[in-house]
Design an enzyme around this catalytic site. Sequence first.
Site, PDB file in Angstrom:
ATOM      1  N   ASP A  10      42.798  30.599  38.190  1.00 33.80           N
ATOM      2  CA  ASP A  10      42.989  31.723  38.508  1.00 33.80           C
ATOM      3  C   ASP A  10      42.441  32.101  39.695  1.00 33.80           C
ATOM      4  OD1 ASP A  10      43.692  34.573  38.370  1.00 33.80           O
ATOM      5  OD2 ASP A  10      41.596  34.997  38.003  1.00 33.80           O
ATOM      6  N   ASP A  12      42.891  35.534  41.927  1.00 34.35           N
ATOM      7  CA  ASP A  12      41.940  37.034  42.219  1.00 34.35           C
ATOM      8  C   ASP A  12      40.804  37.202  41.043  1.00 34.35           C
ATOM      9  OD1 ASP A  12      44.981  37.629  43.226  1.00 34.35           O
ATOM     10  OD2 ASP A  12      43.200  37.722  44.648  1.00 34.35           O
TER      11      ASP A  12
HETATM   12  C1  XBP Z   1      45.654  39.423  40.306  1.00 29.54           C
HETATM   13  C2  XBP Z   1      46.765  40.384  40.475  1.00 29.54           C
HETATM   14  C3  XBP Z   1      47.486  40.044  41.849  1.00 29.54           C
HETATM   15  C4  XBP Z   1      46.609  40.925  42.955  1.00 29.54           C
HETATM   16  C5  XBP Z   1      47.293  41.364  44.205  1.00 29.54           C
HETATM   17  O1  XBP Z   1      46.121  37.805  40.525  1.00 29.54           O
HETATM   18  O2  XBP Z   1      47.102  40.941  39.684  1.00 29.54           O
HETATM   19  O3  XBP Z   1      48.705  41.034  41.794  1.00 29.54           O
HETATM   20  O4  XBP Z   1      45.986  42.038  42.091  1.00 29.54           O
HETATM   21  O5  XBP Z   1      47.987  40.267  44.506  1.00 29.54           O
HETATM   22  P1  XBP Z   1      45.298  36.851  39.571  1.00 29.54           P
HETATM   23  P2  XBP Z   1      49.846  40.595  44.958  1.00 29.54           P
HETATM   24  O6  XBP Z   1      46.389  36.336  38.557  1.00 29.54           O
HETATM   25  O7  XBP Z   1      44.857  35.850  40.530  1.00 29.54           O
HETATM   26  O8  XBP Z   1      44.192  37.378  38.946  1.00 29.54           O
HETATM   27  O9  XBP Z   1      49.706  42.033  45.548  1.00 29.54           O
HETATM   28  O10 XBP Z   1      50.254  39.563  45.860  1.00 29.54           O
HETATM   29  O11 XBP Z   1      50.239  40.488  43.656  1.00 29.54           O
HETATM   30 MG    MG Z   2      42.340  37.170  38.180  1.00 30.17          MG
END
Ligand code: XBP
Ligand code: MG
Length: 263
Positions: A10, A12
């Site tokens: 993953d 973020d």
């Molecule tokens: C986490 C998310 C993403 C980010 C924002 O992604 O939910 O939407 O918060 O990015 P991950 P965008 O699956 O990597 O934990 O605004 O580009 O969606």
């Molecule tokens: Mg994440």
Amino acid sequence: MFGFKALIFDVDGTTADTERDGHRPAFNAAFAEAGLDWQWDARRYGELLSVAGGKERIKYFIDSEGITLEPGQDLDTFIADLHERKTRHYLSLLSEGAVALRPGVLRLWRAARAAGIRLAIATTTTPDNVFALLAHAGEPGLVDWFEVIAAGDVVPNKKPAADIFVLALAELGLEPDDCIAFEDSDNGARAALDAGLRSLVITVNDYTAGQDFGAAPLIVDQLGEPGAPSRVLVGDLQDSSCVDLAALDRLHARVHAHSQGLR
Ligand code: XBP
Ligand code: MG
């Protein structure tokens, strides 16, 4: 030789702590640029993180606040415009080095690469955000280490749906039991587990500590570095002080043995 063939990460919250000081200020800058008086403080943003996807999060905020648009304004267009602005601000923050990789991430990627273990990404954020994060991580050519970067709107259903992990597995041409997944949140854990990725490592962060990570067999505070050991919250690292390939191999063997009913 290890019992697994690939690591699926993953982004973020797992690869880097991007949310509070990256995505959140980018959203606020986009709102200000669009002439909106919306401001997501760290606490409110933590609540909104229950919805994966930036566009989906804006929609959820509008609905939960009962916000009405100007007559004739199309909601999807309005949200898409805000999200484009936000992504531009986020890319600018990344280019200024606002977000670094979390401890142990680059160490583990280097070790996997040296051992011939394949690398993939499965994330809700946009591909451009992933490319920029990797491009500014201080490791030339890092983006090329990843055979698969499954990101954003390429799937119809975002996390907690399993879609993005199912896509990453398909593009790798591997079965779930050939892989180990890394996540940080309850939504992410559910997505990985529902994709059949039973070997799942959770690295919690300030926003996700205490969430329900289901059957994740290993939960730590960080992947760790020599001299900066992981703190284990669930599971164990045995004689490894941080999440290294040996610890992952033991985890995978334990999970896989259970699934085959072997002791
Ligand atoms: C986490 C998310 C993403 C980010 C924002 O992604 O939910 O939407 O918060 O990015 P991950 P965008 O699956 O990597 O934990 O605004 O580009 O969606
Ligand atoms: Mg994440």
